[in-house]
Design a protein around this motif. Structure first.
Motif, PDB file in Angstrom:
ATOM      1  N   ARG A  10       0.975  -1.126  -0.055  1.00 44.66           N
ATOM      2  CA  ARG A  10       0.118  -0.086  -0.008  1.00 44.66           C
ATOM      3  C   ARG A  10       1.003   1.051   0.129  1.00 44.66           C
ATOM      4  N   GLY A  11       0.433   2.330  -0.527  1.00 41.47           N
ATOM      5  CA  GLY A  11       1.200   3.531  -0.832  1.00 41.47           C
ATOM      6  C   GLY A  11       0.878   4.378   0.633  1.00 41.47           C
ATOM      7  N   ALA A  12      -0.155   4.509   1.235  1.00 38.01           N
ATOM      8  CA  ALA A  12      -0.410   5.409   2.417  1.00 38.01           C
ATOM      9  C   ALA A  12      -0.194   4.906   3.426  1.00 38.01           C
ATOM     10  N   CYS A  13       0.183   5.783   4.477  1.00 36.33           N
ATOM     11  CA  CYS A  13       0.957   5.003   5.673  1.00 36.33           C
ATOM     12  C   CYS A  13      -0.179   5.528   6.714  1.00 36.33           C
ATOM     13  N   SER A  14      -1.363   5.996   6.476  1.00 42.06           N
ATOM     14  CA  SER A  14      -2.342   6.179   7.387  1.00 42.06           C
ATOM     15  C   SER A  14      -3.669   6.470   7.001  1.00 42.06           C
ATOM     16  N   HIS A  75      -3.905   0.823  -7.281  1.00 35.91           N
ATOM     17  CA  HIS A  75      -2.516   1.142  -7.484  1.00 35.91           C
ATOM     18  C   HIS A  75      -1.779   1.778  -6.337  1.00 35.91           C
ATOM     19  N   GLY A  76      -2.557   2.490  -5.642  1.00 39.05           N
ATOM     20  CA  GLY A  76      -1.870   2.928  -4.157  1.00 39.05           C
ATOM     21  C   GLY A  76      -0.831   4.201  -4.328  1.00 39.05           C
ATOM     22  N   CYS A  77      -0.681   4.835  -5.793  1.00 42.38           N
ATOM     23  CA  CYS A  77       0.145   5.781  -5.594  1.00 42.38           C
ATOM     24  C   CYS A  77       0.104   7.044  -4.617  1.00 42.38           C
ATOM     25  N   ILE A  78       1.075   7.195  -4.018  1.00 46.28           N
ATOM     26  CA  ILE A  78       1.132   8.290  -2.882  1.00 46.28           C
ATOM     27  C   ILE A  78       0.996   9.529  -3.275  1.00 46.28           C
ATOM     28  N   ASP A  90     -17.246  10.331   2.372  1.00 47.35           N
ATOM     29  CA  ASP A  90     -17.020  10.148   3.807  1.00 47.35           C
ATOM     30  C   ASP A  90     -15.978   9.105   4.136  1.00 47.35           C
ATOM     31  N   LEU A  91     -14.986   8.772   3.225  1.00 49.75           N
ATOM     32  CA  LEU A  91     -13.792   7.921   3.363  1.00 49.75           C
ATOM     33  C   LEU A  91     -12.572   8.603   3.417  1.00 49.75           C
ATOM     34  N   SER A  92     -11.639   7.880   3.806  1.00 57.17           N
ATOM     35  CA  SER A  92     -10.417   8.565   4.051  1.00 57.17           C
ATOM     36  C   SER A  92      -9.685   8.597   2.930  1.00 57.17           C
ATOM     37  N   PRO A  93      -8.985   9.788   2.371  1.00 57.16           N
ATOM     38  CA  PRO A  93      -8.044   9.793   1.317  1.00 57.16           C
ATOM     39  C   PRO A  93      -6.837   8.969   1.183  1.00 57.16           C
ATOM     40  N   GLY A  94      -6.671   8.526   2.565  1.00 52.38           N
ATOM     41  CA  GLY A  94      -5.542   7.526   2.702  1.00 52.38           C
ATOM     42  C   GLY A  94      -5.795   6.063   2.344  1.00 52.38           C
ATOM     43  N   LEU A  95      -5.645   5.132   3.126  1.00 53.10           N
ATOM     44  CA  LEU A  95      -5.951   3.667   2.746  1.00 53.10           C
ATOM     45  C   LEU A  95      -7.387   3.436   2.319  1.00 53.10           C
ATOM     46  N   ASP A  96      -8.017   4.098   2.918  1.00 53.31           N
ATOM     47  CA  ASP A  96      -9.568   3.939   2.163  1.00 53.31           C
ATOM     48  C   ASP A  96      -9.488   4.091   0.618  1.00 53.31           C
ATOM     49  N   PHE A  97      -8.806   4.999   0.094  1.00 49.03           N
ATOM     50  CA  PHE A  97      -8.602   5.353  -1.295  1.00 49.03           C
ATOM     51  C   PHE A  97      -8.155   4.192  -2.181  1.00 49.03           C
ATOM     52  N   GLU A  98      -7.162   3.278  -1.548  1.00 49.22           N
ATOM     53  CA  GLU A  98      -6.771   2.381  -2.356  1.00 49.22           C
ATOM     54  C   GLU A  98      -7.290   0.898  -1.795  1.00 49.22           C
ATOM     55  N   THR A  99      -8.227   1.029  -0.968  1.00 50.18           N
ATOM     56  CA  THR A  99      -8.804  -0.235  -0.435  1.00 50.18           C
ATOM     57  C   THR A  99     -10.307  -0.329  -0.650  1.00 50.18           C
ATOM     58  N   PRO A 202       2.829   1.033  -5.320  1.00 48.39           N
ATOM     59  CA  PRO A 202       3.325  -0.129  -4.977  1.00 48.39           C
ATOM     60  C   PRO A 202       2.464  -1.338  -5.943  1.00 48.39           C
ATOM     61  N   ARG A 203       1.281  -1.094  -6.369  1.00 48.76           N
ATOM     62  CA  ARG A 203       0.745  -2.048  -7.188  1.00 48.76           C
ATOM     63  C   ARG A 203       0.494  -1.819  -8.713  1.00 48.76           C
ATOM     64  N   THR A 204       1.652  -1.162  -9.194  1.00 50.93           N
ATOM     65  CA  THR A 204       1.535  -0.937 -10.531  1.00 50.93           C
ATOM     66  C   THR A 204       2.855  -1.706 -11.574  1.00 50.93           C
ATOM     67  N   PRO A 205       2.645  -1.917 -12.703  1.00 48.93           N
ATOM     68  CA  PRO A 205       3.781  -2.459 -13.449  1.00 48.93           C
ATOM     69  C   PRO A 205       5.207  -1.649 -13.408  1.00 48.93           C
ATOM     70  N   SER A 206       6.326  -2.215 -13.416  1.00 45.61           N
ATOM     71  CA  SER A 206       7.583  -1.468 -13.227  1.00 45.61           C
ATOM     72  C   SER A 206       7.433  -0.561 -14.602  1.00 45.61           C
ATOM     73  N   GLY A 207       8.470   0.404 -14.542  1.00 44.40           N
ATOM     74  CA  GLY A 207       8.573   1.134 -15.496  1.00 44.40           C
ATOM     75  C   GLY A 207       9.189   0.616 -16.763  1.00 44.40           C
ATOM     76  N   GLU A 208       9.859  -0.387 -16.936  1.00 47.22           N
ATOM     77  CA  GLU A 208      10.159  -1.291 -17.996  1.00 47.22           C
ATOM     78  C   GLU A 208       9.082  -1.799 -18.690  1.00 47.22           C
ATOM     79  N   ARG A 209       8.236  -2.328 -17.855  1.00 49.37           N
ATOM     80  CA  ARG A 209       6.879  -3.138 -18.406  1.00 49.37           C
ATOM     81  C   ARG A 209       5.952  -2.021 -19.271  1.00 49.37           C
ATOM     82  N   ARG A 210       6.019  -0.748 -18.667  1.00 43.63           N
ATOM     83  CA  ARG A 210       5.379   0.380 -19.207  1.00 43.63           C
ATOM     84  C   ARG A 210       5.534   0.695 -20.355  1.00 43.63           C
TER      85      ARG A 210
END
Length: 355
Positions: A10-14, A75-78, A90-99, A202-210
């Protein structure tokens, strides 16, 4: 106890409270509970949207309408500027956004209804402007594919933004549309450093893959460029010239860039991420960012929010210009988007025809 600053995959810490919530809860570690908290799991819920075309009047973007098949992004991009939009749910932009994701299951039907209106006037639609239309859950839900099928049927032009290789699944739709001048793609390439990618998105393809996706799409005749967004000082900006050169080698028709934006809750989330992953340079990163934002974490004014201002922003712009010139991309290639082929779809109203 699990490190509160990091969550595997996951990208977010909180999970900071959304800005519209009047009641706040604060977790306190009293040292009594010792078991590790379970890893946050992805939950997908239906989004019964009545319409799917979003409109904007921003002079900073070259389009006035877009479609986002999903709310939230696994994808979890921070750095994602769309994170604060989860506050409206009414959800958190942190972990809620990616879960806690929402899928517009009937998006194709709603789109067809909107395009069928006699008052609709055709202009290019951007697919995935806020959250990635090809994030992992698309593999099962296939909402983006359904949208493309409607646009292809109506011969409606579309631009796609993604960082996922899943877009190659839909080459059977994209290639015929490209032959008609109805589609182009921009692939986001933020870093070629695998360790930075794992922390940053964290949940994205590598730069080489892109870059391989860029190569494959262009080889198939689908005009595809690269978007280096965002540029983060002292984090990924040292890779700028390399990414431009590698993008050109992969056949990219253009390379663009956007300076990191930190609206609303994203400022806190990004600061937490810096402290968790790069504490040695966190202060330096924020100091440079603020120098590009008039001394603040964010500047939302049109004309500056994408490019920034000041010496460092000018340096980034100059470096991009020189890198593109060296790579043979000094002139942005214009991709024809033909709106003249559009035809309104036929939508059944439940009535039986007498003719």
């Amino acid at each position: 106890m699990r490190n509160p600053g990091k969550h595997k995959g996951r990208g977010a810490c909180s999970s900071p409270a959304p800005r519209f919530r009047s009641v706040r809860h604060e977790a306190v570690d009293d040292g009594w509970w010792q078991d590790e908290a379970p890893a946050p799991q992805t939950v997908v819920m239906p989004d019964p949207a009545r319409t799917v075309i979003s409109r904007n009047q921003s002079p900073d973007v070259p389009f006035d309408r877009s479609i986002n098949p999903y709310r939230g992004c696994e994808h979890g991009c921070i750095y994602c500027f769309a994170r604060p939009s989860h506050a409206y749910l009414d959800l958190s932009p942190g972990l809620d956004f990616e879960t806690r994701l929402f899928a517009k299951l009937e998006a194709a039907d709603r789109l067809k209804e909107e395009l069928a209106r006699p008052s609709y006037r055709c202009a290019p639609i951007v697919l995935g402007a806020n959250t990635d239309a090809y994030q992992p859950v698309e593999k099962d839900y296939r909402i983006s594919r359904g949208i493309l099928e409607v646009l292809a049927e109506c011969r409606h032009p579309v631009s796609i933004l993604t960082k996922s290789g899943l877009i190659l699944r839909d080459l059977d739709i994209l290639v015929p549309m490209a032959r008609r001048g109805l589609v182009n793609v921009m692939v986001s390439v933020t870093t070629l450093d695998s360790e930075l990618k794992r922390r940053l998105e964290p949940r994205t393809p590598s730069g080489e893959r892109r870059l391989a996706v860029v190569r494959r799409l262009n080889k198939a005749g689908v005009p595809t460029g690269v978007l280096l967004a965002p540029v983060i000082p002292a984090i990924n900006d040292p890779e700028l010239e390399t990414i431009v050169a590698e993008s050109a080698a992969a056949g990219a028709i253009c390379v663009g860039s956007v300076i990191l934006r930190l609206p609303h809750e994203l400022s806190q989330l990004f600061r937490e991420w810096l402290q968790a992953h790069y504490p040695d340079r966190a202060g330096r990163v924020m100091k440079i960012l603020q120098s590009m934002r008039g001394g603040r974490d964010n500047d939302s004014d049109f004309g500056r929010r994408m490019r920034g201002q000041g010496p460092f922003a000018e340096l980034i712009a100059r470096r991009m210009q020189l890198a593109r010139r060296r790579a043979g991309l000094y002139r942005r290639e214009q991709v024809s988007m033909d709106c003249g082929q559009f035809r309104h779809p036929e939508v059944s109203d439940g009535q039986i025809s007498l003719l």
